[in-house]
Write a protein that holds these residues in place. Structure first.
Motif, PDB file in Angstrom:
ATOM      1  N   THR A   2       0.865  -1.176   0.000  1.00  0.00           N
ATOM      2  CA  THR A   2       0.000   0.000   0.000  1.00  0.00           C
ATOM      3  C   THR A   2       0.900   1.223   0.000  1.00  0.00           C
ATOM      4  OG1 THR A   2      -1.547  -1.253   1.319  1.00  0.00           O
ATOM      5  CG2 THR A   2      -1.997   1.064   1.114  1.00  0.00           C
ATOM      6  N   TYR A   4       1.216   4.715  -1.164  1.00  0.00           N
ATOM      7  CA  TYR A   4       0.485   5.852  -1.726  1.00  0.00           C
ATOM      8  C   TYR A   4       1.304   7.147  -1.611  1.00  0.00           C
ATOM      9  CZ  TYR A   4      -3.579   2.719  -1.455  1.00  0.00           C
ATOM     10  OH  TYR A   4      -4.447   1.672  -1.597  1.00  0.00           O
ATOM     11  N   ARG A   7       0.920   9.608  -4.608  1.00  0.00           N
ATOM     12  CA  ARG A   7      -0.445   9.821  -5.080  1.00  0.00           C
ATOM     13  C   ARG A   7      -0.851  11.281  -4.939  1.00  0.00           C
ATOM     14  NH1 ARG A   7      -1.656   5.438  -8.055  1.00  0.00           N
ATOM     15  NH2 ARG A   7      -1.173   3.551  -6.936  1.00  0.00           N
ATOM     16  N   TYR A   9      -3.520  13.165  -3.432  1.00  0.00           N
ATOM     17  CA  TYR A   9      -4.554  12.891  -2.452  1.00  0.00           C
ATOM     18  C   TYR A   9      -5.759  13.800  -2.639  1.00  0.00           C
ATOM     19  CZ  TYR A   9      -1.074  10.074  -0.050  1.00  0.00           C
ATOM     20  OH  TYR A   9      -0.137   9.118   0.248  1.00  0.00           O
ATOM     21  N   ALA A  25     -12.428   6.899  -7.949  1.00  0.00           N
ATOM     22  CA  ALA A  25     -11.563   6.524  -6.832  1.00  0.00           C
ATOM     23  C   ALA A  25     -10.940   7.782  -6.252  1.00  0.00           C
ATOM     24  CB  ALA A  25     -10.468   5.574  -7.301  1.00  0.00           C
ATOM     25  N   TYR A  27      -7.760   8.722  -3.257  1.00  0.00           N
ATOM     26  CA  TYR A  27      -6.741   8.309  -2.288  1.00  0.00           C
ATOM     27  C   TYR A  27      -6.714   9.318  -1.153  1.00  0.00           C
ATOM     28  CZ  TYR A  27      -4.924   5.103  -5.794  1.00  0.00           C
ATOM     29  OH  TYR A  27      -4.791   4.094  -6.718  1.00  0.00           O
ATOM     30  N   TYR A  38      -5.409   5.233   2.693  1.00  0.00           N
ATOM     31  CA  TYR A  38      -6.415   4.323   2.170  1.00  0.00           C
ATOM     32  C   TYR A  38      -6.948   4.818   0.847  1.00  0.00           C
ATOM     33  CZ  TYR A  38     -10.214   7.430   3.787  1.00  0.00           C
ATOM     34  OH  TYR A  38     -11.067   8.492   3.981  1.00  0.00           O
ATOM     35  N   LYS A  39      -7.682   3.923   0.188  1.00  0.00           N
ATOM     36  CA  LYS A  39      -8.309   4.251  -1.086  1.00  0.00           C
ATOM     37  C   LYS A  39      -9.792   3.940  -0.980  1.00  0.00           C
ATOM     38  CE  LYS A  39      -7.337   1.658  -4.606  1.00  0.00           C
ATOM     39  NZ  LYS A  39      -6.675   1.109  -5.774  1.00  0.00           N
ATOM     40  N   GLU A  55      -4.099  -1.314  -9.318  1.00  0.00           N
ATOM     41  CA  GLU A  55      -3.050  -0.755  -8.458  1.00  0.00           C
ATOM     42  C   GLU A  55      -1.726  -1.161  -9.079  1.00  0.00           C
ATOM     43  OE1 GLU A  55      -2.071   1.786  -6.015  1.00  0.00           O
ATOM     44  OE2 GLU A  55      -4.149   1.158  -5.795  1.00  0.00           O
ATOM     45  N   TYR A 141     -13.732   0.584   0.737  1.00  0.00           N
ATOM     46  CA  TYR A 141     -12.476   1.170   1.198  1.00  0.00           C
ATOM     47  C   TYR A 141     -11.435   0.077   1.396  1.00  0.00           C
ATOM     48  CZ  TYR A 141     -15.788   4.828   2.605  1.00  0.00           C
ATOM     49  OH  TYR A 141     -16.776   5.773   2.637  1.00  0.00           O
ATOM     50  N   SER A 143      -7.214  -0.562   2.880  1.00  0.00           N
ATOM     51  CA  SER A 143      -6.058  -0.022   3.594  1.00  0.00           C
ATOM     52  C   SER A 143      -5.154  -1.178   4.009  1.00  0.00           C
ATOM     53  CB  SER A 143      -6.526   0.752   4.838  1.00  0.00           C
ATOM     54  OG  SER A 143      -5.451   1.365   5.500  1.00  0.00           O
TER      55      SER A 143
END
Length: 185
Positions: A2, A4, A7, A9, A25, A27, A38-39, A55, A141, A143
């Protein structure tokens, strides 16, 4: 897995539908299980298909070995599905492997399943496909995604697990075991 860090956000990403169902989606940097990144995927249309996003953190799994995939998941409403919520996706032929059934609640819960890589089954490079597969609009969700060799899910570690990490028991509480004067054979 995971990761991120790179990303954007809090920005909505429109995702193509599967079976004609649209969604998006987002993030988030924190607020997931144990306040981790989390996404969230929101399926916005009615229909029998799903909304998904890949992903693209690629990893290699070895032929003949069994791996445990785990992640914390929740939904905006309790629901039961026959798979299609977190797929292990093989890159060579877009084949994906999913657990047979996932029950989601509105609270974060760890979901685990195993996959044994077949010998001679094609490329062993994989990534994940996260899918919201329902017949009504909903939010799902994810995570703390983790992949590890073997058939037992161990405690989630945010980062690289070191050789000096604590030994954990195999009970549901996964308490730390403290010992001295041990001899390994």
């Amino acid at each position: 897995f995971t990761d991120y860090r790179n990303r954007n956000y809090n920005q909505q990403i429109d995702i193509g539908g599967w079976g004609g169902d649209d969604g998006y989606a987002v993030y988030y940097q924190n607020g997931g299980w144990n306040n981790l990144p989390y996404k969230k995927i929101t399926k916005t249309a009615n229909g029998t298909g799903g909304s998904y996003i890949n992903e693209h953190s690629y990893f290699t799994l070895e032929e003949g070995k069994t791996y445990t995939i785990s992640c914390y998941m929740r939904s905006d409403r309790p629901q039961t599905h026959n798979g299609h919520l977190l797929a292990l996706n093989r890159n060579s032929d877009n084949a994906y492997f999913v657990p047979s059934n996932i029950i989601l609640s509105t609270e974060w819960e760890r979901k685990t399943w195993t996959h044994t890589v077949a010998s001679g089954g094609g490329s062993n490079t994989y990534h994940f496909r996260q899918i919201v597969y329902t017949d009504t609009p909903t939010d799902v969700y994810w995570s703390a995604l983790q992949v590890e060799e073997g058939s037992l899910a161990t405690k989630y570690v945010n980062g690289v697990r070191l050789d000096t990490a604590s030994i954990l028991d195999v009970s549901p509480t996964q308490s730390t075991i403290t010992a001295s004067n041990l001899t390994y054979r």
